[in-house]
Design an enzyme around this catalytic site. Sequence first.
Site, PDB file in Angstrom:
ATOM      1  N   CYS A 171       2.394  -0.532  -5.163  1.00 52.32           N
ATOM      2  CA  CYS A 171       1.678  -0.604  -6.439  1.00 52.32           C
ATOM      3  C   CYS A 171       1.934   0.615  -7.320  1.00 52.32           C
ATOM      4  CB  CYS A 171       0.180  -0.747  -6.183  1.00 52.32           C
ATOM      5  SG  CYS A 171      -0.270  -2.275  -5.327  1.00 52.32           S
TER       6      CYS A 171
ATOM      7  N   ASN B 106      -3.290  -3.602   5.040  1.00 48.93           N
ATOM      8  CA  ASN B 106      -3.727  -2.470   5.855  1.00 48.93           C
ATOM      9  C   ASN B 106      -4.884  -2.843   6.765  1.00 48.93           C
ATOM     10  OD1 ASN B 106      -2.441   0.339   5.153  1.00 48.93           O
ATOM     11  ND2 ASN B 106      -2.542  -0.762   3.224  1.00 48.93           N
TER      12      ASN B 106
END
Length: 475
Positions: free
Chosen positions: A44, A331
């Site tokens: 990102c 994650n």
Amino acid sequence: MPDPFVVIGGDAAGLSAASKCKREAPERDVIVFERGDWISYAHCGTPYFVKGEVERLTDLLSLSPADAAERGIDLRREHEVTAVDADAGTVAVRGPDGAFEQPYDELLLATGAHAVTDPIPGASLDAAFSLHGLPDAAAIRATLADPDAFTVADLGGDPYLDEARAAEYGDLAPPETVAIVGGGYVGIEMAEAFDAHGLDVHLFQRGDALVPQFGDAVAEEVADALRANDVTLHLGTEVERLTGTDGRVSGLRCGDGSTLAIEAALLGIGIAPNVGPVADTDVELGDSGAVRTDEYGRTSVDDVYAAGDCAEMTHVVADGDEWVPLGLTANRAGRAIGATVAGELTEVGGIAGTAMLKAFDLECGRSGIVDHDRARAAGFDPVSETITAGSRSGYYPGAEETVVTLVADRESGRLLGGTIAGEDRAAIRIDTIATALEADLTVGEVERLDLGYAPPFSPVWDPVLVAAKVLAGKL
């Protein structure tokens, strides 16, 4: 001693799982195969590296190979897993020293996704880019640099950077006009990045609205923000092909016959999950093409897990399998699977599709189900309201208009989703909506939340509470 816990993919989900497993079961052998050079980096952040707000590629790394080794992880970069034999409990690996088979006791598919470029002829021309990884980011920023002043060291990618590729793009004459194909996350963020380099930016969107997953109200705000910053929008316009001169992109042609002369292009038309290694196995895929998993990240094949951008997860509102490729999802699921493999059965959790987006000074957020057709398909009778409210007390400097849309089920009053847009800390307010969705709150319960208030931060009635109040009245 069992065979190793083998992980395919060295980014968010893969290294989160490997790290957690080694922490909880230090005696376990954990092998991570990564086909590239880079590991554990912030996808990102790449538009902001291209823009120049992030100075060095290595600033985007979360974990280095040395860090992985220190944790006891056997990390093998430039090793591609080409196939999985679930019956034999092995994976076929191709590395710098040749091909071999690696046995596993448990296996995690954390293979991520890849940028889609196939529908656009000419996508392989020089200066026609996708943005899915640090090598792409390095090539784009090198192309934007002055070739007389550029050096590969400027990118800050040592020792993992493909210096030859970076130098090749750094030798190109920098573009003056760029076309962005696709009005999603990457397209919007890269419009800002290209504008920062002084380019004439044109954004082409096949549909009539930008970022459609954020709903109509946010789409209109994003379009206004781009136009206010001199980005030329071509909505309802499909790019048919890119054209080139001497191997470099030099123009594009649209389905309506119109053309545009350009010197660079960015294709941001979507991504697709990487499931090649399990193509010939009994691992079940969902409707999205990603791997179907259960509440513990397990696939349909024993001892094989999947997480991250290659895997589906359970949506907390629709209560079905959804593919939402985002960093926190990867994650969190990887960490849970690592704990399970180490011996503590741990759920990966559900997803609400919560996401944020920045379009110049405009901040946007979304969570849950916003589209009415999708809500109906999930069995709800959707009703929505859009309001505009101040971000701070009206008498306090810095207040900006914040646009909030909430969607609820007419019969039960249950909150289904929401979006936010504004220029004063608007995006972070989406977390209130995401939390309400996780808790299955009704709109009335959201209206009664005891949110914080102080003039510099929020009016007495936070914009989310205002939206809930109005929608509750409609219900």
